[in-house]
Scaffold this motif. Sequence first.
Motif, short mmCIF file in Angstrom:
data_model
loop_
_atom_site.label_atom_id
_atom_site.label_comp_id
_atom_site.label_asym_id
_atom_site.label_seq_id
_atom_site.Cartn_x
_atom_site.Cartn_y
_atom_site.Cartn_z
N PHE A 157 45.28 -21.03 21.31
CA PHE A 157 44.77 -21.23 22.74
C PHE A 157 44.79 -22.65 23.28
O PHE A 157 44.58 -23.45 22.40
N LEU A 158 45.39 -22.93 24.37
CA LEU A 158 45.78 -24.13 25.00
C LEU A 158 44.81 -24.53 26.26
O LEU A 158 44.41 -23.59 26.94
N HIS A 159 44.31 -25.77 26.47
CA HIS A 159 43.28 -25.98 27.37
C HIS A 159 43.77 -26.02 28.66
O HIS A 159 45.00 -26.57 29.13
N PRO A 160 43.09 -25.13 29.58
CA PRO A 160 43.64 -24.77 30.86
C PRO A 160 43.93 -26.24 31.89
O PRO A 160 44.59 -26.17 32.44
N LYS A 161 43.14 -27.21 31.55
CA LYS A 161 43.31 -28.15 32.49
C LYS A 161 44.68 -29.01 32.26
O LYS A 161 44.97 -29.86 32.94
N ASP A 162 45.10 -28.85 30.96
CA ASP A 162 46.28 -29.23 30.64
C ASP A 162 47.71 -28.35 30.84
O ASP A 162 48.72 -28.95 30.83
N PHE A 163 47.32 -27.22 31.50
CA PHE A 163 48.32 -26.32 31.87
C PHE A 163 48.31 -25.52 33.42
O PHE A 163 48.06 -24.52 33.41
N CYS A 164 48.09 -26.31 34.20
CA CYS A 164 47.76 -26.00 35.67
C CYS A 164 46.96 -24.95 35.90
O CYS A 164 47.09 -24.06 36.74
N GLY A 165 45.80 -25.41 35.29
CA GLY A 165 44.50 -24.48 35.46
C GLY A 165 44.66 -22.96 34.77
O GLY A 165 43.72 -22.27 35.41
N THR A 166 45.68 -22.77 33.76
CA THR A 166 45.85 -21.63 33.53
C THR A 166 45.46 -21.70 31.79
O THR A 166 46.04 -22.63 30.96
N LEU A 167 44.60 -20.66 31.35
CA LEU A 167 44.65 -20.62 29.79
C LEU A 167 45.75 -20.08 29.31
O LEU A 167 46.24 -18.86 29.79
N VAL A 168 46.51 -20.66 28.18
CA VAL A 168 47.66 -20.43 27.73
C VAL A 168 47.33 -20.00 26.41
O VAL A 168 46.92 -20.61 25.49
N GLU A 169 47.78 -18.85 26.04
CA GLU A 169 47.87 -18.48 24.65
C GLU A 169 49.19 -18.57 23.91
O GLU A 169 50.28 -18.07 24.75
N LEU A 170 49.37 -19.16 22.97
CA LEU A 170 50.91 -19.05 22.00
C LEU A 170 50.93 -17.87 21.10
O LEU A 170 49.71 -18.02 20.27
N GLU A 171 51.70 -17.23 20.90
CA GLU A 171 51.85 -16.16 19.83
C GLU A 171 53.13 -16.38 19.00
O GLU A 171 54.10 -16.44 19.65
N GLU A 172 52.95 -16.56 17.68
CA GLU A 172 54.32 -16.61 16.94
C GLU A 172 55.11 -15.15 17.14
O GLU A 172 54.44 -14.25 16.66
N ALA A 173 56.17 -15.26 17.70
CA ALA A 173 56.87 -14.00 17.83
C ALA A 173 57.44 -13.26 16.50
O ALA A 173 57.71 -14.04 15.42
#
Lengths: 134, 134
Positions: free
Chosen positions: B118-134
């Motif tokens: 998970f990536l910090h919302p403040k660094d991504f337009c106020g959005t909590l971002v999950e990255l998943e290995e496909a």
Amino acid sequence: MIGRLNHVAIAVRDIAAATAVYRDTLGARVSQAVPLPEHGVTTVFVELPNTKIELLEPLGADSPIARFLEKAPDGGIHHLCYEVGDIRAARDRLVEAGARVLGDGEPKTGAHGKPVLFLHPKDFCGTLVELEEA
Amino acid sequence: MIGRLNHVAIAVRDIAAATAVYRDTLGARVSQAVPLPEHGVTTVFVELPNTKIELLEPLGADSPIARFLEKAPDGGIHHLCYEVGDIRAARDRLVEAGARVLGDGEPKTGAHGKPVLFLHPKDFCGTLVELEEA
């Protein structure tokens, strides 16, 4: 009834900075910024393989996203847009189910030139939902 | 770097009611509810033609979405999940770009059995971002 997720809209205060985050940090393909004065926003599309992220920056004094950004100064997800085949039939079904359609209930021409409606967040899991006729 | 939008996660207090909204009111195909005690949530997937909506209800005393729902009692969009090919390479690129990865920076096994970060919302337009290995 609903079909594809057409886009996720993210409201931001600085669309150039947000575009850089998606293009440079996350390595996605992004469009040019397009001002849409009649909708009160400037838009950039992040083009993912299966859907789009729509970045929105307020444009003009009466932008529909200005108040949202007062409450969420870092930006945030503003709405989800689902495609429907027949927007008036979709509206009639929703109203019959007791859901609230925003405005006067008549589809308007959205930012992509297609008929759209917005649905009340309280009836849809706290999420502002846009329906767009595909 | 980022590929498909794997899912949009919506946190809700009552997953049965939220499932009914998507199944009955919006006419979408939905999965059975699956409790995931190790992740502190019960999940239902709304299966759209091009992506998924993941409905999340808190499960247990330490659910990671409990505090979110205190602030958003109607529910709301909790995070966006993007697919990446190599999650450690993605992490290294993000850290080099100055973005904050949550936790200790090591991928964990997510709700779908794949490595996630998970990536910090403040660094991504106020959005909590999950990255998943496909």
